[in-house]
Scaffold this active site. Structure first.
Site, short mmCIF file in Angstrom:
data_model
loop_
_atom_site.label_atom_id
_atom_site.label_comp_id
_atom_site.label_asym_id
_atom_site.label_seq_id
_atom_site.Cartn_x
_atom_site.Cartn_y
_atom_site.Cartn_z
N THR A 1 -0.20 1.16 6.90
CA THR A 1 -0.09 0.03 5.98
C THR A 1 0.11 -1.24 6.80
OG1 THR A 1 1.19 -1.01 4.22
CG2 THR A 1 2.41 0.44 5.69
N GLY B 1 -4.99 -5.12 7.24
CA GLY B 1 -6.07 -4.18 7.47
C GLY B 1 -7.07 -4.53 8.55
N ARG C 1 -14.08 -7.90 -0.07
CA ARG C 1 -13.37 -7.56 1.17
C ARG C 1 -12.79 -6.14 1.08
NH1 ARG C 1 -7.86 -5.84 2.36
NH2 ARG C 1 -7.47 -6.37 4.51
N THR D 1 0.83 -1.21 0.00
CA THR D 1 0.00 0.00 0.00
C THR D 1 0.87 1.26 0.00
OG1 THR D 1 -1.76 -1.13 1.13
CG2 THR D 1 -1.63 1.22 1.53
#
Ligand code: ASP
Length: 345
Positions: A261, A264, A239, A211
């Site tokens: 990051t 999650g 998701r 990310t």
């Protein structure tokens, strides 16, 4: 540890002075990023792209643009690169598509925008900014988000833009692993059993969270934070991770901006980005105290990853509990620091 300090613009000398304040900090993901697995070529490519992103944001700030514009400029560079799990380099879902998430928050008025599960937006951070600036909403998802942002002149591309052999191979590796895991469990139905392990497979195989994120402080003292991601390889069921969730993956107020990051689900549970701001506001913690505490809380619950944070005085903190995190910052006078391995700058 490799430490890169490049003085790009020799505006002032640092000798005998307090450290120059940081105006922009970025990350390109955390994870099992080990020097032994890295070629010099790959390392150079990451460093060059991180530097390009920092300079893009810095130039925006130097031109008197806002912190939101600087975050956008920096994130766009990383979204346009196949090196990161965002935009061009977004990972594959189980259905061999891309579902990207992004968010932005402006500290001074706490305006925010986000998109989740978008598949045709070239730069999802642009869409998040459009949601913040041009709609009455904070988060739009899927086709609705695409329909809205297209009207705002955000660039839409054919889904072939996101296709790559490298990412497809990564998906296949994960899917092979998943099958093996299911076989081992004696469950070959291929149906999701609700266990976290099934979502975890890509992290077991390839523990990198690519990310991207940025936090900027502009000349008016305003902070903005943004995050953009392709999420998890092999994800299903639409998701959504922390990256588009204001307070979890991204947060900014008058005191601080944060972009996260990592895995999650854990960042959502601990409301990580907001927790940093709350500890500073309600417990009077310094930036460093707050960020270290929040990462320690993540470690306690098994949440792998890291964050970047920048406060109103230009202090920066970049903690993580993984082997590495692609990260860097640039100061007011143009000094750039980029690091990949080990914790702390
Ligand atoms: N936080 C992202 C997610 O869970 C992944 C990442 O940081 O790479 O979707």
């Amino acid at each position: 540890m490799r430490l890169f300090i490049l003085t790009i613009f020799t505006i002032m000398s640092f000798s005998g002075q307090a450290q120059d304040k940081v105006v922009l900090v970025i990350h390109g993901g955390a994870g099992t990023i080990l020097k032994k697995n890295m070629t010099e070529e790959k390392e150079d490519a990451y460093e060059a792209k991180l530097k390009e992103a920092l300079l893009a944001g810095y130039e925006a700030l130097q031109a008197g643009k806002t912190s939101v514009e600087a975050v956008q400029a920096a994130i766009n560079v990383m979204e346009d690169s196949p090196l990161f799990n965002a935009g061009k380099g977004a990972v594959y879902t189980n259905a061999e598509t891309q579902e990207m998430d992004a968010s932005i928050m402006r500290g001074q008025d706490k305006e925010a925008g986000a998109v989740a599960g978008v598949s045709t937006i070239k730069n999802p951070i642009d869409a998040a900014i459009a949601v913040m600036e041009k709609s009455d909403h904070v988060m739009l998802t899927g086709e609705g988000a695409e329909e809205f942002t297209e009207k705002q002149r955000v660039t839409i591309v054919d889904t072939s833009y996101f296709k790559s052999d490298v990412r497809l191979k990564q998906l296949k590796r994960v899917q092979d692993h998943e099958k093996a895991v299911l076989d081992h469990d004696g469950d070959d139905s291929g149906e999701f059993d609700g266990s976290e392990n099934e979502f975890n497979v890509d992290y077991i195989e390839d523990k990198k969270f690519g990310t991207v994120g940025a936090v900027a402080l502009d000349s008016s003292g305003n902070i903005a934070a943004g995050t953009s991601t392709g999420g998890m390889t092999n994800k299903r069921y639409n998701r959504v991770g922390d990256s588009p969730i204001i307070g979890a993956g991204t947060y900014a107020n008058e005191l601080v901006g944060v972009s996260c990051t990592g895995h999650g689900e854990y960042f959502i549970r601990n409301v990580v980005a907001y927790d940093v701001a709350a500890l500073m506001e309600y417990s009077n913690m310094t930036l460093e105290e707050a960020t270290e505490k929040v990462i320690a809380k993540q470690t306690e619950i098994g949440g792998k990853g890291g964050l970047i944070a920048l406060d109103k005085d230009g202090n920066v903190s970049l903690p993580f509990n993984t082997a590495g995190m692609y990260r860097g910052y640039i100061t007011e006078s143009g000094e750039i620091v980029i690091e990949i391995y080990e914790a702390g700058i």
